[in-house]
Scaffold this motif. Structure first.
Motif, PDB file in Angstrom:
ATOM      1  N   GLY A 134       0.790  -1.225   0.000  1.00 17.24           N
ATOM      2  CA  GLY A 134       0.000   0.000   0.000  1.00 17.24           C
ATOM      3  C   GLY A 134       0.821   1.273   0.000  1.00 17.24           C
ATOM      4  N   PHE A 135       2.143   1.143   0.122  1.00 17.81           N
ATOM      5  CA  PHE A 135       2.995   2.326   0.277  1.00 17.81           C
ATOM      6  C   PHE A 135       2.890   3.271  -0.911  1.00 17.81           C
ATOM      7  N   ALA A 136       2.767   2.705  -2.118  1.00 14.60           N
ATOM      8  CA  ALA A 136       2.755   3.539  -3.326  1.00 14.60           C
ATOM      9  C   ALA A 136       1.391   4.115  -3.666  1.00 14.60           C
ATOM     10  N   LEU A 137       0.357   3.802  -2.885  1.00 10.33           N
ATOM     11  CA  LEU A 137      -0.992   4.258  -3.211  1.00 10.33           C
ATOM     12  C   LEU A 137      -1.070   5.769  -3.396  1.00 10.33           C
ATOM     13  N   ASP A 138      -0.399   6.505  -2.511  1.00  5.70           N
ATOM     14  CA  ASP A 138      -0.523   7.955  -2.544  1.00  5.70           C
ATOM     15  C   ASP A 138       0.213   8.600  -3.712  1.00  5.70           C
ATOM     16  N   SER A 139       1.023   7.807  -4.422  1.00  3.24           N
ATOM     17  CA  SER A 139       1.736   8.365  -5.579  1.00  3.24           C
ATOM     18  C   SER A 139       0.859   8.388  -6.826  1.00  3.24           C
ATOM     19  N   SER A 140      -0.327   7.799  -6.742  1.00  3.49           N
ATOM     20  CA  SER A 140      -1.195   7.730  -7.918  1.00  3.49           C
ATOM     21  C   SER A 140      -2.245   8.828  -7.880  1.00  3.49           C
ATOM     22  N   VAL A 141      -2.791   9.146  -9.034  1.00  5.94           N
ATOM     23  CA  VAL A 141      -3.991   9.967  -9.087  1.00  5.94           C
ATOM     24  C   VAL A 141      -5.111   9.165  -8.444  1.00  5.94           C
ATOM     25  N   ASP A 142      -5.915   9.800  -7.615  1.00  6.20           N
ATOM     26  CA  ASP A 142      -7.027   9.110  -6.975  1.00  6.20           C
ATOM     27  C   ASP A 142      -8.222   9.111  -7.928  1.00  6.20           C
ATOM     28  N   PRO A 143      -8.590   7.943  -8.471  1.00 10.16           N
ATOM     29  CA  PRO A 143      -9.682   7.908  -9.443  1.00 10.16           C
ATOM     30  C   PRO A 143     -11.062   7.862  -8.813  1.00 10.16           C
ATOM     31  N   GLY A 144     -11.124   7.801  -7.483  1.00 10.42           N
ATOM     32  CA  GLY A 144     -12.401   7.689  -6.796  1.00 10.42           C
ATOM     33  C   GLY A 144     -12.674   6.266  -6.354  1.00 10.42           C
ATOM     34  N   PRO A 145     -13.548   6.094  -5.357  1.00  9.48           N
ATOM     35  CA  PRO A 145     -13.756   4.774  -4.763  1.00  9.48           C
ATOM     36  C   PRO A 145     -14.312   3.730  -5.722  1.00  9.48           C
ATOM     37  N   GLU A 146     -15.238   4.101  -6.582  1.00  9.41           N
ATOM     38  CA  GLU A 146     -15.812   3.117  -7.507  1.00  9.41           C
ATOM     39  C   GLU A 146     -14.774   2.633  -8.516  1.00  9.41           C
ATOM     40  N   LYS A 147     -13.980   3.563  -9.049  1.00 10.16           N
ATOM     41  CA  LYS A 147     -12.979   3.211 -10.053  1.00 10.16           C
ATOM     42  C   LYS A 147     -11.888   2.334  -9.444  1.00 10.16           C
ATOM     43  N   ARG A 148     -11.512   2.589  -8.204  1.00  8.32           N
ATOM     44  CA  ARG A 148     -10.497   1.753  -7.559  1.00  8.32           C
ATOM     45  C   ARG A 148     -10.925   0.297  -7.521  1.00  8.32           C
ATOM     46  N   ARG A 149     -12.189   0.077  -7.291  1.00  7.14           N
ATOM     47  CA  ARG A 149     -12.700  -1.290  -7.274  1.00  7.14           C
ATOM     48  C   ARG A 149     -12.801  -1.845  -8.689  1.00  7.14           C
ATOM     49  N   GLU A 150     -13.236  -1.029  -9.614  1.00 11.43           N
ATOM     50  CA  GLU A 150     -13.449  -1.478 -10.987  1.00 11.43           C
ATOM     51  C   GLU A 150     -12.154  -1.952 -11.635  1.00 11.43           C
ATOM     52  N   ILE A 151     -11.046  -1.284 -11.375  1.00 12.37           N
ATOM     53  CA  ILE A 151      -9.786  -1.632 -12.036  1.00 12.37           C
ATOM     54  C   ILE A 151      -8.991  -2.702 -11.280  1.00 12.37           C
ATOM     55  N   GLY A 152      -9.528  -3.190 -10.189  1.00 14.45           N
ATOM     56  CA  GLY A 152      -8.880  -4.278  -9.460  1.00 14.45           C
ATOM     57  C   GLY A 152      -7.924  -3.852  -8.370  1.00 14.45           C
ATOM     58  N   LEU A 153      -7.839  -2.548  -8.096  1.00 13.57           N
ATOM     59  CA  LEU A 153      -6.899  -2.074  -7.092  1.00 13.57           C
ATOM     60  C   LEU A 153      -7.302  -2.532  -5.695  1.00 13.57           C
ATOM     61  N   TRP A 154      -8.582  -2.465  -5.395  1.00 19.29           N
ATOM     62  CA  TRP A 154      -9.075  -2.884  -4.080  1.00 19.29           C
ATOM     63  C   TRP A 154      -8.742  -4.358  -3.833  1.00 19.29           C
ATOM     64  N   ASP A 155      -9.018  -5.195  -4.820  1.00 17.20           N
ATOM     65  CA  ASP A 155      -8.760  -6.632  -4.664  1.00 17.20           C
ATOM     66  C   ASP A 155      -7.270  -6.935  -4.520  1.00 17.20           C
ATOM     67  N   ALA A 156      -6.428  -6.183  -5.248  1.00 19.21           N
ATOM     68  CA  ALA A 156      -4.982  -6.406  -5.157  1.00 19.21           C
ATOM     69  C   ALA A 156      -4.466  -6.093  -3.755  1.00 19.21           C
ATOM     70  N   LEU A 157      -4.979  -5.022  -3.155  1.00 20.08           N
ATOM     71  CA  LEU A 157      -4.572  -4.683  -1.792  1.00 20.08           C
ATOM     72  C   LEU A 157      -5.100  -5.704  -0.795  1.00 20.08           C
ATOM     73  N   ASP A 158      -6.326  -6.146  -1.001  1.00 24.93           N
ATOM     74  CA  ASP A 158      -6.905  -7.154  -0.116  1.00 24.93           C
ATOM     75  C   ASP A 158      -6.058  -8.428  -0.124  1.00 24.93           C
ATOM     76  N   GLU A 159      -5.670  -8.862  -1.310  1.00 22.64           N
ATOM     77  CA  GLU A 159      -4.849 -10.069  -1.432  1.00 22.64           C
ATOM     78  C   GLU A 159      -3.510  -9.905  -0.716  1.00 22.64           C
ATOM     79  N   ALA A 160      -2.912  -8.733  -0.856  1.00 24.16           N
ATOM     80  CA  ALA A 160      -1.618  -8.492  -0.209  1.00 24.16           C
ATOM     81  C   ALA A 160      -1.751  -8.529   1.311  1.00 24.16           C
TER      82      ALA A 160
END
Length: 361
Positions: A134-160
């Motif tokens: 999760g360290f690099a999360l803040d280096s990205s543009v924040d696309p909003g909560p729905e988009k984070r889930r849509e592109i798989g970011l939420w699931d990738a963090l959950d798995e980690a």
């Protein structure tokens, strides 16, 4: 407050589930006949009697947060989450909250992994000793909560987080313009405005502070005011949202622009405690997590403008670095934060950054 054992945590879900299913059965047995009324009453009484006998002392979850409760992140995420859980469980699950005065922010991950606390609200930079995903999360543009889930970011963090004994419950982001620097000393003119300055921050601030000529001093947030007041540090990196609650405007004279990065928090749960809950309870906790992600994001957008207005009212002055320095600080933050995370984090971190790059974040 007693620590919850795995079987006690499971009992919370059993009790809530039985009560919920009782109501559903009573609705199925609807009707106004005397027989149906008696049947409904008998079924509900039996179910609730069984439920109340299971884990009668296991109704409370303990949550650690890395900031005191005056911080907007706690107000709009933690307090909102706790309130919704209690309401939707009709009081069957209560969450008690402890802060950094109980366990220091940089030390909170271990007691949650051990199950002493069941929930943790924090920032990924506070536990790089066990996970860099999760360290690099803040280096990205924040696309909003729905988009984070849509592109798989939420699931990738959950798995980690699953790999280190934790379950991701919510991934609240406060949008772009996430961070800023505030200084008690006027910056230098030229391309290295932080030259000679000691600036408080977590490791995620290091590349920008050094790119502007300063030196990082790692301090917990709660020690920042005293350190600036005594001259131990000359400034601090801090999220834009929540600055007023720190009272740092009493010891800081300048706020530096531009802002940089996006600000992302994590709400985590001990994985054994999570696995002990029934499916209905798990779904409810995740649904509420998604709700506070969405509603918190909207609230944070409004707060950003208000924070700047309050800094100005307190007498702080804006200091804008040169265009060259501004570009350098943005590039340093993205490049160095991601390379640092990749160098230490392995495959889980690579997966997160691949998602950023595939989606131009």
């Amino acid at each position: 407050m007693l620590d919850l054992l795995p079987h006690e945590t499971a009992a919370i879900g059993i009790r809530w589930s039985l009560k919920t299913r009782c109501r559903r059965l009573c609705r199925i047995l609807g009707g106004d006949t005397k027989m149906n009324k008696l049947l409904r009453q008998s079924v509900c009484a039996l179910a609730l009697a069984v439920a109340s006998g299971v884990g009668a002392q296991a109704e409370s979850l303990r949550l650690l947060t890395s900031w005191d409760m005056t911080m907007p992140a706690n107000i709009h995420i933690v307090q909102d989450y706790v309130k919704r859980v209690q309401e939707q469980s009709e009081g069957e699950i209560e969450i008690t909250v402890d802060g950094p005065e109980v366990v220091a922010a940089f030390e909170q991950i271990e007691p949650v992994q051990a199950g002493v606390f069941q929930l943790l609200f924090t920032h990924p930079a506070y536990h790089t000793s066990v996970s860099w995903a999760g360290f690099a999360l803040d280096s990205s543009v924040d696309p909003g909560p729905e988009k984070r889930r849509e592109i798989g970011l939420w699931d990738a963090l959950d798995e980690a987080y699953n790999k280190i004994g934790l379950k991701l419950i919510a991934l609240p982001g406060s949008g772009n313009q996430g961070y800023q620097f505030v200084l008690s000393t006027q910056p230098s003119d030229g391309e290295n405005p932080f030259s000679g300055l000691k600036v408080r921050g977590s490791p995620s601030y290091k590349p920008i502070i050094e790119a502007l000529g300063g030196a990082l001093v790692v301090l917990p947030g709660g020690e920042t005011y005293a350190a600036m007041d005594r001259g131990v540090v000359d400034g601090a990196g801090w999220p834009l949202i929540g600055f007023e609650s720190t009272k740092l405007s009493e010891v800081a004279k300048y706020y530096v622009r531009p802002t940089f990065g996006s600000s992302t928090y994590v709400l985590l749960m001990n994985l054994d405690a999570w696995n002990g809950l029934d499916a209905d309870t798990q779904k409810t906790l995740l649904d509420i997590g998604a709700d506070v992600e969405r509603d918190g994001f909207a609230a944070f957008e409004k707060l950003k403008t208000e924070e700047v207005e309050r800094m100005q009212e307190a007498g702080m002055e804006e200091y804008a670095v040169s265009d060259e320095a501004a570009q350098r600080m943005q590039e340093a933050f993205v490049k160095e934060q991601r390379s640092t995370a990749l160098g230490a984090g392995g495959d889980e971190t690579r997966k997160v950054i691949d998602i950023f790059e595939a989606n131009d974040l």
